[in-house]
Write a protein that holds these residues in place. Sequence first.
Motif, short mmCIF file in Angstrom:
data_model
loop_
_atom_site.label_atom_id
_atom_site.label_comp_id
_atom_site.label_asym_id
_atom_site.label_seq_id
_atom_site.Cartn_x
_atom_site.Cartn_y
_atom_site.Cartn_z
N ILE A 20 9.02 -8.55 3.01
CA ILE A 20 8.12 -8.46 1.86
C ILE A 20 6.70 -8.78 2.28
N GLY A 21 6.53 -9.57 3.36
CA GLY A 21 5.20 -9.89 3.83
C GLY A 21 4.45 -8.68 4.34
N VAL A 22 5.12 -7.82 5.08
CA VAL A 22 4.50 -6.59 5.58
C VAL A 22 4.09 -5.70 4.41
N VAL A 23 4.95 -5.60 3.40
CA VAL A 23 4.62 -4.82 2.20
C VAL A 23 3.39 -5.41 1.51
N SER A 24 3.32 -6.74 1.46
CA SER A 24 2.22 -7.41 0.77
C SER A 24 0.88 -7.19 1.46
N VAL A 25 0.89 -7.04 2.78
CA VAL A 25 -0.35 -6.76 3.49
C VAL A 25 -0.94 -5.43 3.01
N GLY A 26 -0.09 -4.40 2.92
CA GLY A 26 -0.56 -3.12 2.40
C GLY A 26 -0.97 -3.20 0.95
N MET A 27 -0.22 -3.96 0.16
CA MET A 27 -0.54 -4.12 -1.25
C MET A 27 -1.89 -4.82 -1.44
N THR A 28 -2.22 -5.75 -0.54
CA THR A 28 -3.50 -6.45 -0.63
C THR A 28 -4.67 -5.48 -0.55
N PHE A 29 -4.60 -4.54 0.39
CA PHE A 29 -5.66 -3.55 0.52
C PHE A 29 -5.78 -2.71 -0.74
N VAL A 30 -4.65 -2.28 -1.28
CA VAL A 30 -4.66 -1.42 -2.46
C VAL A 30 -5.27 -2.14 -3.65
N ILE A 31 -4.88 -3.39 -3.88
CA ILE A 31 -5.37 -4.12 -5.04
C ILE A 31 -6.84 -4.50 -4.87
N ILE A 32 -7.27 -4.81 -3.65
CA ILE A 32 -8.69 -5.09 -3.42
C ILE A 32 -9.54 -3.88 -3.81
N SER A 33 -9.00 -2.68 -3.59
CA SER A 33 -9.74 -1.46 -3.93
C SER A 33 -9.72 -1.15 -5.41
N GLY A 34 -9.04 -1.99 -6.19
CA GLY A 34 -8.96 -1.76 -7.63
C GLY A 34 -7.76 -0.92 -8.05
N GLY A 35 -6.83 -0.66 -7.11
CA GLY A 35 -5.66 0.14 -7.42
C GLY A 35 -4.42 -0.71 -7.59
N ILE A 36 -3.29 -0.05 -7.65
CA ILE A 36 -1.98 -0.71 -7.76
C ILE A 36 -0.94 0.24 -7.20
N ASP A 37 0.13 -0.31 -6.66
CA ASP A 37 1.20 0.52 -6.11
C ASP A 37 2.54 -0.04 -6.56
N LEU A 38 3.13 0.63 -7.55
CA LEU A 38 4.42 0.20 -8.09
C LEU A 38 5.59 0.81 -7.34
N SER A 39 5.32 1.63 -6.35
CA SER A 39 6.39 2.39 -5.69
C SER A 39 6.84 1.78 -4.37
N VAL A 40 6.28 0.64 -3.97
CA VAL A 40 6.57 0.12 -2.62
C VAL A 40 8.05 -0.18 -2.42
N GLY A 41 8.70 -0.76 -3.41
CA GLY A 41 10.13 -1.06 -3.28
C GLY A 41 10.97 0.19 -3.13
N ALA A 42 10.65 1.20 -3.92
CA ALA A 42 11.40 2.46 -3.85
C ALA A 42 11.14 3.17 -2.53
N ILE A 43 9.91 3.10 -2.02
CA ILE A 43 9.61 3.72 -0.73
C ILE A 43 10.39 3.03 0.38
N VAL A 44 10.47 1.70 0.33
CA VAL A 44 11.27 0.96 1.31
C VAL A 44 12.72 1.42 1.26
N ALA A 45 13.26 1.59 0.06
CA ALA A 45 14.65 2.03 -0.09
C ALA A 45 14.85 3.43 0.50
N LEU A 46 13.95 4.34 0.14
CA LEU A 46 14.08 5.72 0.63
C LEU A 46 13.95 5.78 2.15
N ALA A 47 12.98 5.06 2.69
CA ALA A 47 12.78 5.07 4.14
C ALA A 47 13.98 4.47 4.87
N SER A 48 14.57 3.42 4.29
CA SER A 48 15.70 2.76 4.96
C SER A 48 16.95 3.65 4.96
N VAL A 49 17.21 4.36 3.87
CA VAL A 49 18.41 5.20 3.83
C VAL A 49 18.21 6.49 4.64
#
Length: 340
Positions: free
Chosen positions: A73-102
Amino acid sequence: MTQNVSPPRSGTGKATPVSEPPAWRTLVFRADVRTLSLLGVLAALIVIGGITRPDEFLDTRNLQLVLTQASVIGVVSVGMTFVIISGGIDLSVGAIVALASVWATTVATQEYGFAGILFTAVLVGVGCGLVNGVLIAYGRLVPFIATLAMLASARGLALQITEGRTQIVTVDGILSLGERDAYVLGIPPLVLVFAAVTIIGWLVLNRTTFGRRTVAVGGNAEAARLAGIDVRRQRFYLYLLSGLCCGIAAFLLVVLSGSGQNTNGNMYELDAIAAVIIGGTLLSGGRGTITGSVLGVLIFTTITNIFALNNLQTDVQQIAKGAIIVAAVLVQRRTPSTTT
């Protein structure tokens, strides 16, 4: 408004303004206060864990487990930090992790061994980030809507690939990374990867033009545009970065669990956002800290571990997390964070 002035110098009739501390000192002070506060919370949790379950919590194996679980979750949070600093949000990170893993653990992919699994996980993560970036930056969709659509689509595709079954990893190179023989000076390989991603993320945010542009876009997108920054391209790159972090996290999760499941990454989006907020990144954008996000991840992971060791129910754990998030937002309103 009157201005404080120093007495005139001898021989001149001019008065000189009283020197004030540079602005950077004030910013560093605020950053240090926030970091020290987070470290204090983490230290308090360690003390609580040591008091309630001294033999189990302070055991070396348990501490290694906490760091390993925080890595994904820490690696995901690093990417999320950049997105939120830019004023955005990413609700898909968990689903992307699932898709990439399978996708990385299908029989066809595993035939290519270690490299095939790693490459596929990263490629799928970047591909999903590319779709998010195009929709948000060039399709002008609201980040909440675009990433929510990606969440639903990625989860559905992950379920379709697995047909609801767990995909077991049979590649020895992957399985060996989770064994104690692979530890470096007692540190699990996943933790080393997390540390490397954190250091790179910190350097990019604080020592590169890319990081300065990210902060500028989050602070005031129109002013950034007038200053010559291609706001759309910057946002596109940020969602690519978030997808890349999700792909790396998916690979780490495959190593940790030895399998791929469509339920992987469940609630990661909320955990990552919570960790970033706890760390001092403003949801409105323009200010944030990689260091704080990492400490936020460690705080939440430690809380989860303490609750598990004390056999406390999950609902109580969620209530505690919610209270911490509210407290962090209230603190943000009083002490704005900085980019560190």
